[in-house]
Design an enzyme around this catalytic site. Structure first.
Site, PDB file in Angstrom:
ATOM      1  N   CYS B 256       0.893  -1.172   0.000  1.00 21.92           N
ATOM      2  CA  CYS B 256       0.000   0.000   0.000  1.00 21.92           C
ATOM      3  C   CYS B 256       0.925   1.213   0.000  1.00 21.92           C
ATOM      4  CB  CYS B 256      -0.906   0.011   1.212  1.00 21.92           C
ATOM      5  SG  CYS B 256      -1.770  -1.539   1.507  1.00 21.92           S
ATOM      6  N   PRO B 259       1.588   7.636  -0.341  1.00 21.31           N
ATOM      7  CA  PRO B 259       2.269   8.473  -1.349  1.00 21.31           C
ATOM      8  C   PRO B 259       3.754   8.164  -1.537  1.00 21.31           C
ATOM      9  CG  PRO B 259       2.042   9.682   0.706  1.00 21.31           C
ATOM     10  CD  PRO B 259       1.438   8.326   0.940  1.00 21.31           C
ATOM     11  N   GLY B 260       4.279   7.133  -0.883  1.00 21.18           N
ATOM     12  CA  GLY B 260       5.640   6.705  -1.211  1.00 21.18           C
ATOM     13  C   GLY B 260       6.717   7.110  -0.225  1.00 21.18           C
ATOM     14  N   GLY B 261       6.317   7.617   0.943  1.00 15.58           N
ATOM     15  CA  GLY B 261       7.297   8.019   1.961  1.00 15.58           C
ATOM     16  C   GLY B 261       8.113   6.831   2.443  1.00 15.58           C
ATOM     17  N   ASP B 305      -4.982  -4.164  -6.253  1.00 15.22           N
ATOM     18  CA  ASP B 305      -5.711  -4.170  -4.994  1.00 15.22           C
ATOM     19  C   ASP B 305      -5.076  -5.200  -4.063  1.00 15.22           C
ATOM     20  OD1 ASP B 305      -7.472  -4.215  -2.936  1.00 15.22           O
ATOM     21  OD2 ASP B 305      -9.276  -4.510  -4.168  1.00 15.22           O
ATOM     22  N   CYS B 377      -1.104   3.888  11.207  1.00 16.77           N
ATOM     23  CA  CYS B 377      -0.955   5.122  11.982  1.00 16.77           C
ATOM     24  C   CYS B 377      -2.232   5.279  12.809  1.00 16.77           C
ATOM     25  CB  CYS B 377      -0.679   6.331  11.098  1.00 16.77           C
ATOM     26  SG  CYS B 377      -1.834   6.566   9.762  1.00 16.77           S
TER      27      CYS B 377
END
Lengths: 177, 437
Positions: B256, B259-261, B305, B377
Site C-alpha cells: 500500500c 504516497p511513497g514516503g 488491490d 498510523c
C-alpha cells in the site's frame, strides 16, 4: 471548445465598445462555450466578450462552486437599479488586484438567452455586482476606473511590469526549444 | 470577474466547508491556496482551516450555544466562518476587533450579506462572555477535550492512566520532521546546510536519519529538497524501513505504497533490493512516482488491490513485505485534524474488515523465512493487535517476531507508539515471520 486569450489592462482593446449581436446562431453559441471554458479555467465567475477581444454584447457568468450554473446574457440591458453595495472586486483582465467598488445591490434586466429568446431577470448581492461589472466591459469600462487616478496609475505600472516579464519569459522559453 | 478572492478568511471558509461535505484537508488546501499570492495570507488561511478543525468539537459546541436557531445545510460556509472567527478569538493573537470585523465581512465576499450581522453578533457575544461560556462547557467531555466522544472513549480505554496526555498530544501542532537521504549526504552535513540557511533544527532522538525543525518551513526553502537530499516524514514513519532487516538482492513488496514516503525510505536504506511498489489508487501512485523521481530511486510500480492480488506482481514470492494498511489515521490527528470531523466510529468496522482481507490476501506472497511488517498510523486496538492476534492463531506458519525497541509500548502483539511520545506520531508496528516448513 477552446481556451481564449484574455486581454490584460492596460490593453487599449479593453476600451472598445461592443455592438449588439444581430443573430444568435451556432457561431455565437460556439463563442459562448469557449468563453465559459475560458472563464472556468481562469478561474473566474464572469467574463465579457470584450475581454477576449470580441466586440459583441455578450457575457457569461457562473457563481456556483461546481461550475454547473452557467448564465449567458446576450444584448443585456439593465432596466432598474436600486440599493447600494460595496464589494471587493477582482477582474480576469486586471489579475491579482482586488479593490472595493460601490454599485447597486439590486437590479432588473432584460437579455437574450443562448437560443436567442428574450427574458427578464432580477439579481441581488454578488450576482448583481457581477452583472454590472461585466456590462461595464461591454462599454469599454473597467472596475479600476472607479478608483482614484493615483491608485489606477499604480495598478497600471504593476501590470505593465508583469506583462513585460511574462513576454520575456515566453521569448526565453522559445529560444530553448 | 475573477473568482479567487485572496481574503484568507474566505479561502479558509471554503476549505472548512469542503471538509463538511466530506473532502479532506490535504485535498482542499492546495486547491484553495494556490490563488493566494501573498505568503502571509496563505499561511493565515492554512492556520485558520487547520485550527478551526483542530478545535471543532469545542468551537462547534460554543457556537451552538450562541445561535438562536441552527443554520441551514446550505450555509456550511457561514458555519465555517463562525468556527474560524471563534478560533481566532480563543486561540490566535489576532486583534479581537479585526477577527470579528474581517470574519463578518468575509460573509459578504461569499455573497451572503445577510450573515454579516449574524456573525458579528455571535462573535461579539463570544468575545464578551468567553469565560462563562467556556465554564459552561466543563461537563461536556467532547467540547472540553476537543475530541469526538467515541474517540475519547477509545483513548481512555487504551491509556486509562494518562489518556489526557494523549488527547493533548493529538491536539498539538505537529512538528515538521525531515528524513535525510543517506545515499546523498549525512545527517550531520545536512544539519550544517540547514544552519547555513538559518533554519533551526536538531537531530531526532529516535531515528538515525531524522531531523526535527524548530518550526515548519515551506519545502521549497529546504536546501537540496528538489535534488532529493531530504524528504518530509514523521519520525514514527521512519521506523518502518529499519525493522525489515533489508539486504541486497531481496525481493520486497510495498503493498500500500502511496504516497511513497516509506517506499522511498526502503530504497534509501538498502538500494540493492528489488522493490515492487503497489497501490490501489492510480492517481496516488503518481505521487509515488514523483517522490521516487525526486530522490532518483527506482521501483517497479504497479496498480493493484492488495485485498485481491492478481497480475504479475502477485505471482512472485517476496522476502520482505511492508503492509502499511489503510487505517483510521487516529494516531496522526495532529497532522490531519479534519479526521475529527470526517471519521465516524462506524468506519472502524469497515476499515478493520479491509485490513483483515489484505492481511489474508498478501500473506501467501511471503516466502518461507520471510518477514512481513504490519503498520498503521492508528491508536485503536481493533486495527492493531486485535487484528494480528487472530491472524497469528489461525496461521500456523506465522509467528510474531517481537520488536525489541526503546520506543513505544509492547502490546499483546506488536508495539504501539503513543501519540506524542518522544514527539512522534501515534503508530503501530508488528513484525511477522513465516516459518520454513
Amino acid at each position: 471548445m477552446a481556451i481564449l486569450d484574455i486581454l490584460h489592462f492596460p490593453d487599449p482593446r479593453l476600451r472598445n465598445k461592443a455592438k449588439p449581436v444581430a443573430e444568435v446562431d451556432d457561431s455565437i453559441r460556439r463563442l459562448i462555450d469557449d468563453m465559459l471554458e475560458t472563464m472556468y479555467e481562469a478561474p473566474g465567475i464572469g467574463l465579457a466578450a470584450t475581454q477576449v477581444n470580441v466586440a459583441k454584447r455578450l457575457v457569461v457568468i457562473d457563481l456556483s462552486e461546481d461550475k454547473n450554473e452557467p448564465l449567458c446574457l446576450i444584448n443585456p440591458e439593465i432596466l432598474e437599479k436600486d440599493g447600494i453595495e460595496q464589494m471587493e472586486e477582482g477582474c480576469l483582465s486586471v489579475p491579482g488586484i482586488y479593490e472595493k467598488v460601490t454599485r447597486a445591490n439590486h437590479i432588473r434586466l432584460r437579455a437574450l438567452d443562448r437560443e436567442g429568446r428574450p427574458f427578464e431577470m432580477e439579481a441581488e448581492d454578488l450576482l448583481a455586482v457581477c452583472i454590472q461589472h461585466e456590462l461595464d466591459h461591454l462599454e469599454g469600462k473597467l472596475f479600476v476606473d472607479y478608483l482614484s487616478s493615483l491608485k489606477r496609475q499604480r495598478i497600471r505600472k504593476k501590470l505593465e511590469k508583469e506583462n513585460r516579464q511574462q513576454t520575456e519569459t515566453a521569448t526565453g522559453a522559445h529560444q530553448v526549444i | 470577474m475573477s473568482r479567487q478572492n485572496p481574503d484568507p478568511r474566505v479561502a479558509a471558509a471554503r476549505i472548512v466547508n469542503g471538509v463538511f461535505s466530506g473532502r479532506s484537508l490535504s485535498d482542499l488546501i492546495p486547491q484553495h491556496l494556490s490563488g493566494i499570492d501573498d505568503v502571509r495570507n496563505r499561511s493565515l488561511a492554512q492556520e485558520l482551516s487547520y485550527g478551526s478543525l483542530r478545535y471543532y468539537p469545542r468551537l462547534h459546541a460554543l457556537i451552538g450555544r450562541l445561535l438562536q436557531k441552527p443554520l441551514k445545510a446550505k450555509d456550511g460556509d457561514i458555519e465555517a466562518l463562525l468556527l474560524i472567527g471563534a478560533y481566532q478569538l480563543l486561540y490566535l493573537r489576532v486583534a479581537d476587533h479585526a477577527a470579528v470585523n474581517e470574519t463578518a465581512g468575509a460573509a459578504k465576499k461569499l455573497g451572503k450579506r445577510w450573515a454579516v450581522g449574524l456573525i458579528n453578533g455571535v462573535l461579539r457575544r463570544l468575545q464578551r462572555e468567553q469565560e462563562q461560556l467556556l465554564a459552561g462547557l466543563e461537563s461536556d467531555q467532547e467540547a472540553r477535550h476537543a475530541m469526538p466522544g467515541w474517540l475519547l472513549g477509545e483513548l481512555q480505554a487504551r491509556w486509562p492512566d494518562n489518556w489526557e496526555q494523549r488527547v493533548s498530544a493529538l491536539n498539538e501542532r505537529p512538528p515538521m520532521t525531515l528524513r535525510v537521504n543517506r545515499l546523498l549526504t549525512t545527517r550531520e552535513a545536512y544539519l550544517k546546510l540547514l544552519d547555513a540557511e538559518g533554519i533551526q533544527a536538531k537531530a531526532n532522538t529516535t531515528v538515525p536519519m531524522g531531523v526535527d525543525l524548530e518550526r515548519p518551513v515551506d519545502v521549497e526553502l529546504l536546501p537540496g529538497f528538489a535534488a532529493g537530499m531530504v524528504s518530509v516524514q514523521d519520525g514514527a514513519a521512519q521506523l518502518a524501513a529499519g525493522l525489515l532487516s533489508l539486504s541486497p538482492g531481496q525481493h520486497v513488496l510495498d503493498a500500500c505504497a502511496a504516497p511513497g514516503g516509506k517506499t522511498s525510505h526502503l530504497l534509501e536504506t538498502e538500494p540493492g533490493i528489488q522493490l515492487t511498489a503497489m497501490d490501489v489508487d492510480e492517481a496516488r501512485l503518481l505521487r509515488v512516482t514523483e517522490n521516487l523521481n525526486r530522490l532518483k530511486l527506482q521501483a517497479d510500480l504497479q496498480q493493484g488491490d492488495a485485498a485481491e492480488p492478481k497480475g504479475a506482481w502477485s505471482e512472485q514470492d517476496y522476502d520482505r513485505i511492508l503492509l502499511d494498511v489503510p487505517c483510521s489515521a487516529t494516531g496522526v490527528i495532529r497532522r490531519h485534524p479534519d479526521i475529527k470531523y470526517l471519521r465516524r466510529e462506524s468506519d472502524i468496522v469497515a476499515l478493520a474488515d479491509l485490513q483483515q482481507r489484505i492481511l489474508e490476501a498478501i500473506w501467501p506472497l511471503l516466502k518461507p523465512g520471510g518477514l512481513m511488517l504490519y503498520a498503521t498510523c492508528s491508536i485503536l486496538e481493533k486495527e492493531n493487535e486485535a487484528q494480528l492476534r487472530p491472524f497469528l492463531s489461525q496461521h500456523t506458519d506465522a509467528q510474531e517476531k517481537p520488536i525489541e525497541a526503546e520506543w513505544g509500548e509492547a502490546r499483546a502483539v506488536g508495539r504501539q507508539i503513543p501519540p506524542g511520545e518522544a514527539g512522534l506520531d501515534g503508530f503501530y508496528y508488528a513484525l511477522v515471520e513465516k516459518s520454513v516448513v
